[in-house]
Design an enzyme around this catalytic site. Structure first.
Site, PDB file in Angstrom:
ATOM      1  N   PRO A 244      45.598  38.692  43.679  1.00 56.43           N
ATOM      2  CA  PRO A 244      46.312  37.687  42.876  1.00 56.43           C
ATOM      3  C   PRO A 244      46.022  37.870  41.389  1.00 56.43           C
ATOM      4  O   PRO A 244      44.896  38.171  41.004  1.00 56.43           O
ATOM      5  CB  PRO A 244      45.732  36.359  43.376  1.00 56.43           C
ATOM      6  CG  PRO A 244      45.099  36.664  44.689  1.00 56.43           C
ATOM      7  CD  PRO A 244      44.635  38.080  44.594  1.00 56.43           C
ATOM      8  N   CYS A 245      47.047  37.713  40.588  1.00 60.03           N
ATOM      9  CA  CYS A 245      46.874  37.845  39.136  1.00 60.03           C
ATOM     10  C   CYS A 245      47.504  36.663  38.407  1.00 60.03           C
ATOM     11  O   CYS A 245      48.039  36.806  37.319  1.00 60.03           O
ATOM     12  CB  CYS A 245      47.480  39.152  38.632  1.00 60.03           C
ATOM     13  SG  CYS A 245      46.597  40.619  39.183  1.00 60.03           S
ATOM     14  N   GLN A 246      47.468  35.457  39.033  1.00 58.39           N
ATOM     15  CA  GLN A 246      48.109  34.298  38.417  1.00 58.39           C
ATOM     16  C   GLN A 246      47.534  33.978  37.048  1.00 58.39           C
ATOM     17  O   GLN A 246      48.216  33.459  36.184  1.00 58.39           O
ATOM     18  CB  GLN A 246      47.962  33.055  39.313  1.00 58.39           C
ATOM     19  CG  GLN A 246      48.678  33.161  40.633  1.00 58.39           C
ATOM     20  CD  GLN A 246      47.741  33.584  41.753  1.00 58.39           C
ATOM     21  OE1 GLN A 246      46.875  34.419  41.551  1.00 58.39           O
ATOM     22  NE2 GLN A 246      47.924  33.018  42.924  1.00 58.39           N
TER      23      GLN A 246
ATOM     24  N   PHE B  49      46.858  35.889  34.698  1.00 57.11           N
ATOM     25  CA  PHE B  49      47.511  36.648  33.640  1.00 57.11           C
ATOM     26  C   PHE B  49      48.875  36.040  33.348  1.00 57.11           C
ATOM     27  O   PHE B  49      49.878  36.726  33.289  1.00 57.11           O
ATOM     28  CB  PHE B  49      47.707  38.108  34.081  1.00 57.11           C
ATOM     29  CG  PHE B  49      46.434  38.896  34.187  1.00 57.11           C
ATOM     30  CD1 PHE B  49      45.480  38.859  33.183  1.00 57.11           C
ATOM     31  CD2 PHE B  49      46.192  39.692  35.285  1.00 57.11           C
ATOM     32  CE1 PHE B  49      44.312  39.609  33.275  1.00 57.11           C
ATOM     33  CE2 PHE B  49      45.030  40.450  35.393  1.00 57.11           C
ATOM     34  CZ  PHE B  49      44.093  40.399  34.376  1.00 57.11           C
TER      35      PHE B  49
END
Length: 377
Positions: free
Chosen positions: A77-79, A81
């Site tokens: 997950p890269c939420q 960013f």
């Protein structure tokens, strides 16, 4: 070849790699219900239901007979960013990307596959640094050349338009030819699979109907349906949500390509706690009835309320969503069908919507096998 699946979810990417002939000795997924689904459908894989940040001893994580590891796959997950709000480089969710890098550095596999949303290419950190360049820099330091592929699942046999970014990394001691890396589109019958071709052989049930297992009631009508039904005598997870009479009446007025945004005032959404007042919030994809002769729009984790069946006045079942994600009917989903906002585990709908479509995963896996065989001869 052997791969580890990190942030494995319910196992869509793993299934695709297994279809291509890979073995998966280890998968890591912290959500209990998604992990339960993974275990049920991948009985030969060791599954750790654990937060990856709490796994310190990588040296003893895998049995000697399963080494070396050829690849690491997953979608961290890269939420954090985010393009909006506080673009916090130190968001703990962003450290999950660094966990992926940590595993790559330790096991030094021939390749890795990291899947994410298309927005990651334009995201910036709080310090206005390009997230894409940050990712490429980390993998360069880890000893990998990387190709970024923008893929639409509908071009790989999946009955769904779903754009995703895939970072394919090749260890630097292996020749790197950027033009030869990445999957070649695969289509059933030389065309994209439509919703109708994907789901219309399933038992036709109305609101509130269905069972956890239902035998097929008709023969398959397309090659995709034949593929989905292989080795299966019926379908699991095919239970329709129970709708109110008012909601069903609204559904009846919604045509192909329309949603709740297009209904007359008498059918519009009402405020919570005050049915006499119309809700001010209207989302164009809420209660949307997709065209049956086209691939489905992207199936998100919230698809339990996003879409209406093309011909029936109800939302999709979990199984219909699974078909649109290219899970075969033998794949059984565990946990509750839906959850309330305060429940922490992922429902069947959320597991399906979060997954990498298995046929897309298979295409990626087959392209990597072909590339490594040619380049390491």
């Amino acid at each position: 070849m052997k791969v580890i699946d990190l942030f494995a979810g319910c196992g869509g990417l793993s299934l695709g790699f297994e279809m291509a002939g890979f073995e998966i000795p280890l998968a890591i997924e912290k959500d209990e219900w998604a992990s339960e689904t993974y275990k049920k459908n991948h009985p030969s894989t060791k599954v750790l239901t654990k937060d990856i940040t709490e796994i310190a001893d990588l040296e003893n994580l895998i049995e000697e007979e399963n080494l070396p590891i050829d690849g690491i796959i997953g979608g961290p997950p890269c939420q954090g960013f985010s393009l909006s709000g506080n673009r916090d480089k130190n968001d703990p969710r962003n450290s999950l990307f660094m966990e992926f890098v940590r595993f790559v550095k330790f096991f030094e596999p021939k390749f890795f596959v990291m899947e994410n949303v298309t927005g990651i290419l334009s995201m910036k950190t709080k310090n206005n640094q390009s997230v894409k360049e940050l990712i490429l820099s980390e993998y360069d330091n880890a000893g990998y050349n990387v190709k970024i592929c923008k893929l639409n699942a509908a071009e790989y046999g999946v009955p769904q338009s779903r754009l995703r970014i895939v970072f394919i990394g090749i260890r630097k001691d292996i020749p790197f030819d950027v033009e030869k890396i990445g999957p070649v589109p695969f289509l059933f019958d030389k065309e994209q699979v439509t919703i109708e071709q994907a789901i219309m052989d399933l038992p036709q049930i109305d609101s509130g109907e269905g069972e956890e297992f239902i035998e097929y009631t008709q023969l398959p009508k397309s090659n995709y349906q034949k593929w989905a039904r292989n080795n299966s005598s019926g379908v699991y997870n095919h239970v329709a949500m129970r709708h109110t009479k008012r909601l069903i009446e609204r559904f009846k007025t919604i045509d192909f390509g329309q949603s709740v945004a297009d209904v007359e005032e008498c059918h519009k959404q009402r405020k919570r706690g005050d049915a006499s007042q119309i809700s001010g919030k209207v989302f164009s994809q809420n209660n949307m009835r997709p065209y049956p002769d086209k691939p489905s729009p992207t199936i998100p984790a919230s698809f339990q309320s996003n879409f209406i069946h093309p011909f029936l006045n109800r939302n999709f079942t979990a199984r219909e969503g699974a078909r649109l994600q290219s899970f075969p009917d033998t794949y059984i989903f565990c946990g509750k069908r839906t959850t309330m906002s305060w429940e922490k585990n992922l429902s069947q709908y959320q597991q399906i919507g979060n997954a990498v479509p298995p046929l897309l995963g298979k295409a990626i896996a087959e392209s990597i096998i072909e590339y490594l065989e040619k380049e390491t001869d």
